[in-house]
Structure formats: C-alpha cells, structure tokens
Write an enzyme that holds these catalytic residues in place. Structure first.
Site, PDB file in Angstrom:
ATOM      1  N   ASP A 353       0.830  -1.195   0.000  1.00  0.00           N
ATOM      2  CA  ASP A 353       0.000   0.000   0.000  1.00  0.00           C
ATOM      3  C   ASP A 353       0.869   1.250   0.000  1.00  0.00           C
ATOM      4  O   ASP A 353       2.041   1.189  -0.369  1.00  0.00           O
ATOM      5  CB  ASP A 353      -1.004  -0.008   1.154  1.00  0.00           C
ATOM      6  N   HIS A 355       2.567   3.188   2.017  1.00  0.00           N
ATOM      7  CA  HIS A 355       3.911   3.230   2.595  1.00  0.00           C
ATOM      8  C   HIS A 355       4.881   2.381   1.795  1.00  0.00           C
ATOM      9  O   HIS A 355       6.063   2.732   1.660  1.00  0.00           O
ATOM     10  CB  HIS A 355       3.865   2.751   4.051  1.00  0.00           C
ATOM     11  N   CYS A 356       4.412   1.277   1.251  1.00  0.00           N
ATOM     12  CA  CYS A 356       5.275   0.344   0.519  1.00  0.00           C
ATOM     13  C   CYS A 356       5.813   0.931  -0.779  1.00  0.00           C
ATOM     14  O   CYS A 356       6.841   0.467  -1.287  1.00  0.00           O
ATOM     15  CB  CYS A 356       4.526  -0.941   0.202  1.00  0.00           C
ATOM     16  N   ILE A 357       5.123   1.915  -1.349  1.00  0.00           N
ATOM     17  CA  ILE A 357       5.540   2.464  -2.643  1.00  0.00           C
ATOM     18  C   ILE A 357       6.255   3.800  -2.507  1.00  0.00           C
ATOM     19  O   ILE A 357       6.501   4.479  -3.509  1.00  0.00           O
ATOM     20  CB  ILE A 357       4.339   2.595  -3.601  1.00  0.00           C
TER      21      ILE A 357
END
Length: 367
Positions: A353, A355-357
């Site tokens: 989501d 934060h991951c990108i």
C-alpha cells in the site's frame, strides 16, 4: 558520484531518523509488470499518480520509470513530480530502495541493503530481482549521497524507527530463514544496531494476517512520534488478525523505548476484511515464478500503511465503512499534519500500500 564508505553508520555517528522528521523529498517507482498489476498496470498507474500528486503538494517527489514507460509516466504525472529513468523489476521502493541516515550536524548518508524479493529462490515473490537489488545504489548515486553497503538482506518495510534509538520489527520477517540464514538473532540485532544507529529493538511476533511479505512491521505497527505507536486492530475475536494484534498490543504495552519510556499504543481499526474479486484476479497475467493472484484471496489491508510527509499524512482509502474513523484517529495522532486520503485498492491488489511504494529522503546536506 556516490562513494561507498568503510565502517558502519553507528560508528560514524549516523542514525535513521523517524519518518515524521523533515524530508528533502520522496522516492517512488513506476508500476508496469502485468503479472502483478492488473489490466496492463493502468489502474495501478492511476493510483500511483494520485499518491505522487498528494505528496508533491508538500515536498519534492521523484518517480523512477523504465525507458519504455518514461513518456507515459511523464504525461500522466503532475509537472511538480521529477521523472527519472531507472530500470527495476517492480515498484516497491520502500523495500528495495536505500534507508537514509543523518548525524547531529545534519549530514545525510544512505544504507544500501541486499534485496531478494522477500525470500529468494525459496519463497520470493518473483524472479529475477537483480534490477531491484540495484535501486538503492542508483538512488544514492543520483543524489550523490555516500553509501554504506550493508552485508544483510533487509527490506525497508520490515523496520520502523522512532529516530531516538528504538526499532520495531517482527520475528516472522527479520528472523525468517529465507532472509539471512547464516546469522543468529544476536548477530542480526548487532547488524541492525550498526547500520541504523538503534540501541533498543522491540520484537513483535507476527505481521498482518496473509501479508505476502512475511510479516512486515509497516503494515502492523508504526510510530507517530517517539513514544506513540499506531497498531492495526480488530475487535472480531473470530478474525485471524485478532490474536496477532492482541499479542502485539500486549508486547508493546509492556515495552519501553531506547530512552526507557513506556509506549502509548493507539488502536487503528483494520478495514474489511477485504478480498480480491474474480474480475480483479482475471486481469493479472499468469507467469511462472511469480506470486499468483486468485479470486477470494484475503488482502492484507491496513491503515497503518500510511506515509508521513512534510505537512501531511497520506492514508490509504480502502473501505467506506471505516475510512473516516481511521482518518480521525490519524488526525489525533498527527495534530500538526493534514490527513489526506487517496484511493488505494489498486495498490493493495499488488501486495502492498501507500507506505510500501514510497521512500523518504530526510532533509540535510550530503556528508
């Protein structure tokens, strides 16, 4: 040109700052692989554009894009977003990008971790991952930031720091044998201290249920500031997430941080549960060696996967039944920041989501 440094960050007086500390900017990678992002990655690209647009209102955003996708990305992204050409295997810059560090004088350096696609040949999510493994080095080269080449496999989403010496992590992920099988737990703790400048590790057991990263902390528990932790939570005792979150709550409630302070834990309700639809699964190409996407797959949805940038918290909008409640809790946790929601289901379908990108670069000067 970025130079590779001898020694370790901690010995040189460097630490990883909290995400809530001031940023110079944010890094992202452009999605395009059709065996992870449905319908030619076009819906995911639209979601990435909205994340980049929201962040770019607060700070500089750099989008790294393959040669083939450069014209398309430049057309879709706001003019305020810098677009640079970079080859990668996928779009998870949080995990394959560098961790930036600062010292007391405001100098900036970076750690370039080894990356093996969340488990290597045994349980990794795709092959090859060779270009992702170069992303951290490339970003540090572009910014002319001195580089520490860390000797361990580690993804940025598997660690969470308060900037004052405390680190949160799960045993499920960092102590998994498919990351650093030759290291004992004590040896791994020593490497984390040396390369992040931390002195206290608060271990949680497991990450969010069915998270294909094998328990990343950034989906379960995050610092809003030193001493305050936001925790993914459900009150449904029949949900498999309940036991995981309860165990984490109890461990955090008993813990103290690196300065000896008890931790305040704020429960952030999970959305859903959410599941992949048949149409969503149908849009993903089937390729041998990559994580399959199937109808009915439970998605590891969590509002804890927000991104804290200058002046704002970018939160994923995932479920109309709980989005407003989550936004209100985040607003209380970040009283000096605007909470900005972005439609994020398309990112979630790919396995992560907001934060991951994203990957933050702290404000400071090159050391």
């Amino acid at each position: 040109m970025s130079r590779t440094l001898p020694g370790t960050p901690a010995a040189d007086g460097f630490r990883m700052p909290g995400e809530f500390e001031p940023h110079r900017g944010t890094w992202m990678l452009w999605p395009e692989r059709t065996d992870n992002w449905r319908w030619g990655a076009k819906p995911a690209q639209a979601a990435f554009v909205e994340v980049a647009r929201a962040i770019s209102r607060q700070e500089r955003v750099t989008m790294c894009v393959s040669p083939a996708q450069f014209p398309n990305a430049r057309r879709l992204l706001p003019d305020a977003v810098r677009v640079v050409e970079m080859t990668s295997n996928d779009a998870w810059v949080r995990d394959c990008g560098p961790s930036f560090l600062v010292n007391a004088e405001g100098e900036v350096r970076g750690v370039d971790w080894k990356f093996n696609a969340w488990g290597g040949l045994e349980s990794g999510l795709y092959f090859p991952w060779d270009q992702d493994d170069l992303v951290g080095h490339k970003i540090l080269e572009i910014e002319d930031v001195p580089r520490y080449a860390a000797p361990i496999v580690l993804e940025g989403g598997s660690i969470e720091v308060d900037g004052e010496g405390t680190l949160l992590a799960t045993r499920e992920c960092l102590l998994n044998h498919d990351r650093n099988p030759g290291l004992s737990p004590d040896e791994l703790e020593a490497r984390l201290a040396e390369y992040l400048g931390v002195s206290k590790i608060v271990w949680l057991e497991r990450g969010v249920y069915n998270d294909e990263t094998e328990g990343h902390i950034d989906n379960l528990a995050r610092f809003a500031r030193p001493g305050l932790v936001l925790l993914d939570w459900t009150d449904d005792r029949d949900d498999p997430q309940y036991a995981i979150s309860l165990d984490a709550f109890e461990r955090l409630s008993r813990a103290t941080d690196a300065r000896g302070r008890p931790l305040e834990v704020v429960k952030l309700p999970q959305p859903g549960p959410l599941y992949m639809t048949a149409d969503e699964a149908l849009g993903v190409d089937v390729v041998e060696g990559t994580q399959p996407r199937t109808a009915g797959l439970r998605l590891a949805a969590s509002y804890v996967n927000f991104y804290c940038c200058n002046g704002a918290v970018i939160m994923p909008l995932l479920d109309e039944r709980s989005d407003a409640q989550a936004a209100a809790i985040l607003a209380q946790a970040f009283p000096r920041r605007q909470v900005v929601g972005v439609p994020a289901r398309e990112i979630l379908l790919g396995g992560g989501d907001v934060h991951c990108i994203t990957q933050q670069q702290p404000r400071g000067r090159v050391a």
